[in-house]
Write a protein that holds these residues in place. Structure first.
Motif, PDB file in Angstrom:
ATOM      1  N   LEU A 148      -5.268  -5.633  -2.881  1.00 18.97           N
ATOM      2  CA  LEU A 148      -3.927  -5.136  -3.198  1.00 18.97           C
ATOM      3  C   LEU A 148      -3.276  -5.971  -4.290  1.00 18.97           C
ATOM      4  O   LEU A 148      -3.579  -7.161  -4.432  1.00 18.97           O
ATOM      5  CB  LEU A 148      -3.050  -5.179  -1.950  1.00 18.97           C
ATOM      6  CG  LEU A 148      -3.432  -4.224  -0.809  1.00 18.97           C
ATOM      7  CD1 LEU A 148      -2.753  -4.663   0.484  1.00 18.97           C
ATOM      8  CD2 LEU A 148      -3.059  -2.786  -1.156  1.00 18.97           C
ATOM      9  N   LEU A 173      -9.362  -0.850  -5.930  1.00 15.86           N
ATOM     10  CA  LEU A 173      -8.492   0.310  -5.715  1.00 15.86           C
ATOM     11  C   LEU A 173      -8.453   1.219  -6.944  1.00 15.86           C
ATOM     12  O   LEU A 173      -8.323   2.439  -6.808  1.00 15.86           O
ATOM     13  CB  LEU A 173      -7.073  -0.147  -5.364  1.00 15.86           C
ATOM     14  CG  LEU A 173      -6.917  -0.932  -4.065  1.00 15.86           C
ATOM     15  CD1 LEU A 173      -5.445  -1.212  -3.801  1.00 15.86           C
ATOM     16  CD2 LEU A 173      -7.542  -0.212  -2.886  1.00 15.86           C
ATOM     17  N   THR A 211      -0.600   0.992 -10.652  1.00 15.05           N
ATOM     18  CA  THR A 211      -0.485  -0.467 -10.630  1.00 15.05           C
ATOM     19  C   THR A 211      -0.663  -1.041 -12.031  1.00 15.05           C
ATOM     20  O   THR A 211       0.003  -2.002 -12.406  1.00 15.05           O
ATOM     21  CB  THR A 211      -1.517  -1.088  -9.679  1.00 15.05           C
ATOM     22  OG1 THR A 211      -2.855  -0.781 -10.133  1.00 15.05           O
ATOM     23  CG2 THR A 211      -1.337  -0.589  -8.263  1.00 15.05           C
ATOM     24  N   PHE A 260      -7.452   4.756  -0.243  1.00 14.79           N
ATOM     25  CA  PHE A 260      -7.229   3.324  -0.489  1.00 14.79           C
ATOM     26  C   PHE A 260      -7.584   2.470   0.727  1.00 14.79           C
ATOM     27  O   PHE A 260      -8.096   1.353   0.583  1.00 14.79           O
ATOM     28  CB  PHE A 260      -5.786   3.098  -0.931  1.00 14.79           C
ATOM     29  CG  PHE A 260      -5.465   3.756  -2.241  1.00 14.79           C
ATOM     30  CD1 PHE A 260      -6.217   3.482  -3.369  1.00 14.79           C
ATOM     31  CD2 PHE A 260      -4.438   4.681  -2.352  1.00 14.79           C
ATOM     32  CE1 PHE A 260      -5.947   4.101  -4.587  1.00 14.79           C
ATOM     33  CE2 PHE A 260      -4.155   5.305  -3.561  1.00 14.79           C
ATOM     34  CZ  PHE A 260      -4.920   5.012  -4.683  1.00 14.79           C
ATOM     35  N   GLU A 315       1.096   7.672  -6.115  1.00 15.85           N
ATOM     36  CA  GLU A 315      -0.123   8.459  -6.345  1.00 15.85           C
ATOM     37  C   GLU A 315      -0.070   9.855  -5.736  1.00 15.85           C
ATOM     38  O   GLU A 315      -0.902  10.698  -6.055  1.00 15.85           O
ATOM     39  CB  GLU A 315      -1.352   7.723  -5.782  1.00 15.85           C
ATOM     40  CG  GLU A 315      -1.858   6.586  -6.645  1.00 15.85           C
ATOM     41  CD  GLU A 315      -2.698   7.082  -7.827  1.00 15.85           C
ATOM     42  OE1 GLU A 315      -2.539   8.251  -8.225  1.00 15.85           O
ATOM     43  OE2 GLU A 315      -3.509   6.294  -8.342  1.00 15.85           O
ATOM     44  N   THR A 321      -6.280   2.099  -9.299  1.00 14.79           N
ATOM     45  CA  THR A 321      -5.178   3.061  -9.308  1.00 14.79           C
ATOM     46  C   THR A 321      -4.288   2.831 -10.526  1.00 14.79           C
ATOM     47  O   THR A 321      -3.822   1.705 -10.768  1.00 14.79           O
ATOM     48  CB  THR A 321      -4.355   2.968  -8.001  1.00 14.79           C
ATOM     49  OG1 THR A 321      -3.160   3.718  -8.139  1.00 14.79           O
ATOM     50  CG2 THR A 321      -4.009   1.545  -7.623  1.00 14.79           C
ATOM     51  N   ARG A 359     -11.341   2.175   0.626  1.00 13.63           N
ATOM     52  CA  ARG A 359     -11.766   1.249  -0.415  1.00 13.63           C
ATOM     53  C   ARG A 359     -11.522  -0.199  -0.006  1.00 13.63           C
ATOM     54  O   ARG A 359     -12.352  -1.075  -0.274  1.00 13.63           O
ATOM     55  CB  ARG A 359     -11.031   1.568  -1.728  1.00 13.63           C
ATOM     56  CG  ARG A 359     -11.484   2.861  -2.372  1.00 13.63           C
ATOM     57  CD  ARG A 359     -10.840   3.074  -3.739  1.00 13.63           C
ATOM     58  NE  ARG A 359     -11.316   4.301  -4.363  1.00 13.63           N
ATOM     59  CZ  ARG A 359     -11.040   4.655  -5.600  1.00 13.63           C
ATOM     60  NH1 ARG A 359     -10.267   3.886  -6.368  1.00 13.63           N
ATOM     61  NH2 ARG A 359     -11.518   5.787  -6.107  1.00 13.63           N
ATOM     62  N   LEU A 360     -10.390  -0.465   0.632  1.00 13.54           N
ATOM     63  CA  LEU A 360     -10.124  -1.826   1.112  1.00 13.54           C
ATOM     64  C   LEU A 360     -11.158  -2.245   2.149  1.00 13.54           C
ATOM     65  O   LEU A 360     -11.596  -3.408   2.182  1.00 13.54           O
ATOM     66  CB  LEU A 360      -8.713  -1.913   1.707  1.00 13.54           C
ATOM     67  CG  LEU A 360      -7.541  -1.868   0.718  1.00 13.54           C
ATOM     68  CD1 LEU A 360      -6.218  -1.769   1.465  1.00 13.54           C
ATOM     69  CD2 LEU A 360      -7.536  -3.095  -0.203  1.00 13.54           C
ATOM     70  N   ILE A 402       1.975   2.206  -3.408  1.00 10.46           N
ATOM     71  CA  ILE A 402       0.920   2.838  -4.203  1.00 10.46           C
ATOM     72  C   ILE A 402       0.752   4.297  -3.784  1.00 10.46           C
ATOM     73  O   ILE A 402       0.627   5.191  -4.628  1.00 10.46           O
ATOM     74  CB  ILE A 402      -0.407   2.059  -4.050  1.00 10.46           C
ATOM     75  CG1 ILE A 402      -0.261   0.649  -4.619  1.00 10.46           C
ATOM     76  CG2 ILE A 402      -1.550   2.797  -4.738  1.00 10.46           C
ATOM     77  CD1 ILE A 402      -1.461  -0.249  -4.352  1.00 10.46           C
ATOM     78  N   VAL A 403       0.757   4.535  -2.487  1.00 13.40           N
ATOM     79  CA  VAL A 403       0.647   5.901  -1.978  1.00 13.40           C
ATOM     80  C   VAL A 403       1.801   6.747  -2.511  1.00 13.40           C
ATOM     81  O   VAL A 403       1.620   7.908  -2.903  1.00 13.40           O
ATOM     82  CB  VAL A 403       0.623   5.908  -0.435  1.00 13.40           C
ATOM     83  CG1 VAL A 403       0.717   7.331   0.109  1.00 13.40           C
ATOM     84  CG2 VAL A 403      -0.640   5.224   0.078  1.00 13.40           C
ATOM     85  N   THR A 456      -5.619  -3.152 -10.909  1.00 12.00           N
ATOM     86  CA  THR A 456      -6.559  -2.971  -9.787  1.00 12.00           C
ATOM     87  C   THR A 456      -7.912  -2.458 -10.247  1.00 12.00           C
ATOM     88  O   THR A 456      -8.771  -2.157  -9.412  1.00 12.00           O
ATOM     89  CB  THR A 456      -5.956  -2.015  -8.742  1.00 12.00           C
ATOM     90  OG1 THR A 456      -5.525  -0.813  -9.402  1.00 12.00           O
ATOM     91  CG2 THR A 456      -4.781  -2.663  -8.025  1.00 12.00           C
ATOM     92  N   LEU A 496       0.830  -1.203   0.000  1.00 12.81           N
ATOM     93  CA  LEU A 496       0.000   0.000   0.000  1.00 12.81           C
ATOM     94  C   LEU A 496       0.866   1.255   0.000  1.00 12.81           C
ATOM     95  O   LEU A 496       0.569   2.225  -0.710  1.00 12.81           O
ATOM     96  CB  LEU A 496      -0.928   0.006   1.213  1.00 12.81           C
ATOM     97  CG  LEU A 496      -1.838   1.243   1.334  1.00 12.81           C
ATOM     98  CD1 LEU A 496      -2.707   1.406   0.103  1.00 12.81           C
ATOM     99  CD2 LEU A 496      -2.688   1.169   2.602  1.00 12.81           C
TER     100      LEU A 496
END
Length: 345
Positions: free
Chosen positions: A290, A253, A258, A243, A229, A255, A246-247, A225-226, A284, A222
């Motif tokens: 994830l 996600l 990914t 995120f 983004e 995004t 959303r999880l 990804i952060v 995703t 995660l």
């Protein structure tokens, strides 16, 4: 009797005078030698080039070190250098490493540099958000770094790091690493791997309660990804909140980074609709939860954000065009933000 006695005394006095003279001469010679040695230690050495570099291998003897300096470009008798190392009492304190001396350096300064371990170091900077391919390219460009792992597979690399079966992506902490000339890239990677492990363990131990993350591995994914983004640092915890939320509700996600990662070298800089619809383990949009591994190296700020997201119910965000993002809690608000910032309506 008196004359005979005086003769003996005269001969004795002469012998004593000769011994005293010999002692004085010995002292003068010793003093002269000491003065010459002192002068030599303080005098600039003759160098064949303006700068002389030498890498001393671990286990090199003082005699080998002296000879190596002479071969590298120090125009001094290596026997004198070796005797100076021995006489100083510091011969066994010479440290392995890469050293550099310039015109004007003296024998005393040369030894002091090696005893201190005053090496010439190179630097390698690993950037937040880089993926493994970019990391390995940076290793290949790094000056004076032995390319030990260049031809290794990812599996071989992780086995050498003591983590067989673990994905290499995202496992190295982005930072600036100083290294001695001639060391292997594996040495630098070991440090970067250990640094990420320490940061991840620390962040996981202090994580917020109630997060939908089951392990430090998921936190690392995660955080990567952060990292990819986040445009403005001030938005990082809100990006993480999107995120995390959303999880929690089982929402994909969705995004783009990914998807781009899943495309690999096929990505040409333009993400198309068909790319979003093409299923890969990292898409995703087509898969929930994830992705299977991190997609980049997250920095400490992204690790902290992933494990301490903003207390918000936001589920969407869109780029404003200035690096920052507009966050929304529902789809209607998000669509209005898209029209405003992306479509100019």
């Amino acid at each position: 009797m008196g004359a005979k006695y005086r003769g003996r005394r005269g001969r004795g006095a002469g012998l004593l005078t000769w011994i005293v003279a010999l002692l004085l001469l010995t002292l003068l010679l010793a003093g002269g030698a000491a003065a010459a040695a002192w002068w030599w230690l303080q005098a600039p050495m003759q160098l064949r080039n303006p700068t002389v570099e030498l890498s001393i291998e671990a286990g090199s003897s003082p005699r080998e070190v002296a000879q190596a300096w002479a071969q590298a470009g120090v125009a001094e008798d290596p026997r004198l250098l070796y005797q100076w190392f021995r006489w100083s009492g510091q011969a066994r304190q010479i440290r392995a490493g890469s050293y550099e001396i310039h015109q004007g350096a003296t024998p005393r300064e040369l030894l002091a540099k090696m005893v201190r371990g005053d090496e010439v170091l190179e630097q390698l900077r690993l950037i937040e958000g880089w993926n493994l391919r970019q990391l390995r390219a940076a290793l290949a460009r790094a000056p004076s770094l032995k390319q030990q792992t260049a031809g290794w597979t990812e599996a071989e690399l992780m086995a050498a790091l003591g983590a067989p079966g673990q994905a290499a992506e995202g496992r190295f902490f982005p930072d600036t690493y100083a290294y001695s000339r001639g060391v292997s890239d594996l040495t630098v990677l070991k440090r970067a791997y250990a640094a990420m492990q320490r940061r991840l363990d620390s962040a996981w131990a202090g994580r917020s309660e109630g997060l939908p993350l089951k392990s430090p591995e998921e936190a690392l994914i995660l955080a990567s990804i952060v990292e990819k983004e986040t445009g403005a640092p001030a938005d990082r915890q809100l990006v993480a909140a999107v995120f995390i939320n959303r999880l929690r509700i089982g929402m994909p996600l969705q995004t783009d980074p990914t998807v781009i990662y899943g495309l690999g070298e096929k990505f040409d800089g333009n993400l198309r609709k068909r790319d979003l619809q093409t299923d890969t383990p990292f898409n995703t949009y087509t898969r929930g939860g994830l992705p299977p591994t991190p997609i980049a190296m997250p920095g400490v700020a992204s690790l902290q954000a992933a494990l301490h997201p903003a207390p918000s119910r936001v589920l969407y965000f869109v780029a404003r065009g200035d690096g920052s993002s507009e966050f929304s809690e529902d789809l209607a608000a998000h669509n209005r933000a898209v029209n405003k910032y992306q479509r100019g309506r």
